[in-house]
Enzyme design. Structure first.
Site, PDB file in Angstrom:
ATOM      1  N   HIS A 187       0.587  -0.558  -0.192  1.00 23.29           N
ATOM      2  CA  HIS A 187       0.248   0.099  -0.200  1.00 23.29           C
ATOM      3  C   HIS A 187       0.572   1.070   0.078  1.00 23.29           C
ATOM      4  O   HIS A 187       1.979   1.447   0.457  1.00 23.29           O
ATOM      5  CB  HIS A 187      -1.017  -0.271   1.459  1.00 23.29           C
ATOM      6  N   GLU A 205      -5.160   2.250   2.907  1.00 20.07           N
ATOM      7  CA  GLU A 205      -4.774   0.862   3.672  1.00 20.07           C
ATOM      8  C   GLU A 205      -5.051   1.336   5.146  1.00 20.07           C
ATOM      9  O   GLU A 205      -5.332   0.905   5.777  1.00 20.07           O
ATOM     10  CB  GLU A 205      -3.910  -0.048   3.528  1.00 20.07           C
ATOM     11  N   ASP A 265       3.655  -6.498   3.028  1.00 20.80           N
ATOM     12  CA  ASP A 265       3.341  -5.457   4.392  1.00 20.80           C
ATOM     13  C   ASP A 265       3.989  -5.830   5.500  1.00 20.80           C
ATOM     14  O   ASP A 265       3.038  -5.389   6.542  1.00 20.80           O
ATOM     15  CB  ASP A 265       1.957  -5.179   3.832  1.00 20.80           C
TER      16      ASP A 265
END
Lengths: 513, 513
Positions: free
Chosen positions: B318, B364, B393
């Site tokens: 993200h 996000e 992530d």
């Protein structure tokens, strides 16, 4: 030949002393006076080998005497780590830091902490509890803020440096130049620096090398015509926190505001500058230098059975701190293991021949103000008064041993003493000492001195930042350090001889920490 | 019996396919349709053993096919680590984060970053470069400050939480209660909590367990009548920095301000409260929730030689971040290794059968807003459109391998593919996947998915704090991660068969991160 002669002569002396049942120390003293050299360089004058190649030849009697302390050291360690004292150093440290917070020189919280400790020392049964005055700088931080305005807007987290002046009210807005060294700044034409903010972004090498940028960065920048100096925080590792510390203006420069910014921001600003981007920064600092304040060194003892003001073993750390975090690591913990070592020895009924004195220095962070005052006050008696200076000011992480300074004779004794510390797994012996800023006033002049060696790889991560808190400290580790201080101090204070010393009267100004 | 039958039947199919020179995938598809089960559970339906006891029995042809990719993987790794791409992922990441700083949902800097990336993607030769709209919350922090007033005065460093409301202008002053768990708060009489600030000081266990205090602490406190909630930052390690993050108000409670304070301060306040000291805190927050903003997912591809919109391999991270630090770690780096994997494959002339699509999600941090919008927009085609979802992530530290979710057939393929990653020393295969918050919208419904495994022990030290900067990232490590993404994506995208999947149409709401 000469060496061999003294070697045998010295051994002969010990033999005589032993046979006569007399004090080894006195015999040695006599012999030393006659020979006009300190005693163990008599034994073997291949001085460097003593220290660096481990070739100590302590008189057997002395060696045996030291070895004889193993049961006492074992008891000290057992009682402190496993008995009613377990966790007490930590709890006391927690209580004081929670109660008073930081202890900046000149602050009420420092003086309140001193009053509190005098009371605690007395309740703990320390002897000759008192304070001795020491004037300290009185710098106040006030509001401070910085922001990058160009090439984009972003707040810059900062901490003004001790003794820095503030900006004019409302702050300053100026273009910035960024460099990674003094050399890079010096190579710039003055016209490029004049009227600008200089950002110093030195790579971390060691504290000693890197801290120069914080100590004298403002003066170097001012000499080139800068209006302020921002310095990369002096730490090898960062999670977005700035680190403060003291700085000093040269007498020949116009004073300009100085602050540390985070490693994150400093490295980014250097990249931007090197790309040719125009950096503009707004800086506001209310920092002010007020009239010096009177503070105090805090002192408590376990008095020796002999003359209590002669051949004292000093255990020490400094009580003052920076005004961010609570200074649990730097250096309340160093002071507290000194205090607790004295207290526990007394409570264990281990009163040595010589006095063990805990000193919690004041005003260290601005340049050893407490130690300097103490040195002056004790100048007339210092040669007789002090046997050993010990300090803890580079962390109280897991102990490894101690480092020592002193003449080669002293070093050989220390090395032998450290062998007793096996129950703590802290037998390392190093020389010279490197972690005693306050006691460096004596170390530099030849006084025997020592500093705690510990697993302090992360020390500078927290140093002078909001991260200097009780989270850095650990109860069991503190007990170990207290036990180490108590053990070393007891053995030295109870030994049949004073630690030999070769001192100079010349006063040597220590470097700023 | 049943098992044995399908095992031989399946092998027979492969044999036929081989003999016929036809596409294995098609043969399998036919077989699967007939059997109404996914293909490898046909081969061996002792499902749990595949995954947990390592007993995969891939068809030999498929296994050989995968093993045949070793030279290609070696080339990808060599070219990315040793060639002209070396250091490029890092440099691009540095350029963007320096240029735009943080990328909070709703901020201009996020939208500027997206525009910039669209341009970068195009310059890098990515295909079908475009954005897809996604509405995101628009929360602004504004000025915030907190101070302990009693039992002594001390500033409390804080970060308001995403979606938190502010205090009334001028702030609030209230007494505080401190607890280490929801249970402890629940056990208190409401009268003790009413009108007070609740301080949650949970011990760190894991992020998943501890983050609940940040996510719902304000609601739990409000239900007891509290006027604000302060939460210990969700991190196992601190150097005085607060960590932010999102929180969510239950619909049944009065909204109260919520912020995280440092671990240092939180643990101190808990001690003070437990000693019975009266804690009074002044809290001021200007935080506001504005109207939702329109943001965009940023997309670029290497289009496959087959139908480019079918069986796409998604690589993702993200782009949005919190508004402290620059979000280099969380999660620009995850997005950038996705981007660069696609770019380098193209530049290396490695165009696979299926499309590899880099998606840099938006929004996000406030709850997968970018992924949610994307899911809606692609709902009608998703079953055919997506072959594999990959995400990074949870850090781009040194790569170890990947973790995977999917049916047992898929897992056996992934396990085989990871054996190819020996040149990166990143062959670890784990299941299920645990680090893909955005792609969890598909993972939870059975879609094959994967997340980067890396040496991220320190990830939460920096997470959502001012420490999330380029200092966390390393050029060589980023190259390795890019190479790993490129290698896995290429093999999957070029394989003779789609990754088998067993999906549900039920939409499962993911937990807040």
């Amino acid at each position: 030949m000469f060496t061999t002669f003294y070697f045998y002569a010295s051994n002969l002396c010990f033999l005589i002393a032993k046979m006569m049942g007399r004090n080894i120390q006195k015999v040695l003293l006599i012999f030393t006076i006659i020979a006009d050299v300190s005693w163990s360089s008599v034994i073997d004058n291949r001085v460097d080998k003593y220290v660096y190649r481990g070739e100590c030849h302590l008189p057997e009697a002395l060696q045996k005497e030291i070895q004889g302390y193993q049961p006492v050291v074992n008891t000290i360690v057992d009682k402190i780590l496993g008995g009613k004292f377990a966790g007490d150093t930590y709890n006391s440290l927690l209580e004081m830091t929670d109660k008073f917070g930081h202890r900046l020189a000149g602050s009420q919280s420092l003086e309140d902490s001193i009053d509190y400790l005098v009371d605690e020392f007395q309740k703990a049964g320390l002897e000759n509890v008192h304070t001795e005055d020491a004037p300290v700088p009185h710098w106040v931080r006030g509001f401070e803020s910085a922001e990058m305005i160009s090439p984009r807007r972003a707040p810059l987290n900062l901490l003004g440096l001790g003794t820095s002046i503030g900006t004019p009210r409302g702050g300053i807005v100026a273009e910035a130049v960024a460099v990674d060294s003094f050399d890079e700044l010096e190579a710039m034409p003055d016209s490029l620096v004049k009227g600008k903010i200089v950002i110093f972004v030195p790579a971390w090498t060691s504290y000693g090398q890197t801290v120069r940028y914080r100590s004298i960065g403002a003066s170097v920048a001012s000499r080139k015509g800068a209006v302020a100096a921002l310095i990369r925080s002096i730490t090898p590792f960062s999670i977005g926190s700035p680190h403060t510390g003291v700085q000093e203006y040269s007498s020949d420069v116009k004073k300009i505001p100085a602050a540390c910014i985070t490693v994150e921001d400093a490295t980014m600003l250097l990249r931007m500058f090197r790309r040719g981007e125009k950096i503009i920064i707004r800086l506001e600092m209310e920092a002010r230098n007020l009239e010096p304040a009177m503070s105090r060194n805090t002192i408590g003892e376990l008095q020796g059975t002999q003359n209590p003001n002669k051949s004292v073993v000093v255990l020490s750390g400094h009580l003052d701190s920076w005004d961010v975090g609570v200074g649990a690591m730097d250096d309340a913990a160093g002071g507290f293991i000194s205090w607790k070592a004295v207290q526990y020895l007394k409570q264990l009924g281990l009163r040595p021949k010589r006095t063990i004195r805990a000193i919690l220095w004041t005003g260290e962070e601005f340049g050893y103000y407490g130690a300097k005052a103490y040195q002056k006050q004790h100048a007339a008696t210092e040669k007789e008064e002090f046997n050993l200076f010990v300090e803890s000011d580079i962390g109280t992480f897991d102990p490894l041993g101690m480092d020592f300074s002193g003449n080669e004779d002293a070093l050989c004794i220390f090395r032998e003493i450290m062998k007793l510390m096996t129950p703590l797994n802290a037998t390392q012996f190093k020389t010279p000492t490197d972690g005693g800023p306050d006691i460096s006033l004596w170390t530099n002049r030849g006084y025997p001195s020592a500093s705690l060696l510990n697993k302090n790889e992360r020390y500078f991560w927290f140093h002078h930042s909001a991260g200097d808190s009780m989270l850095v400290e650990d109860p069991i580790t503190l007990d170990k350090n207290t036990a180490l201080f108590a053990s070393v101090a007891y053995v030295v204070a109870n030994l049949s001889i004073d630690i030999p010393k070769t001192v100079t009267d010349e006063l040597i100004e220590p470097e700023l920490d």
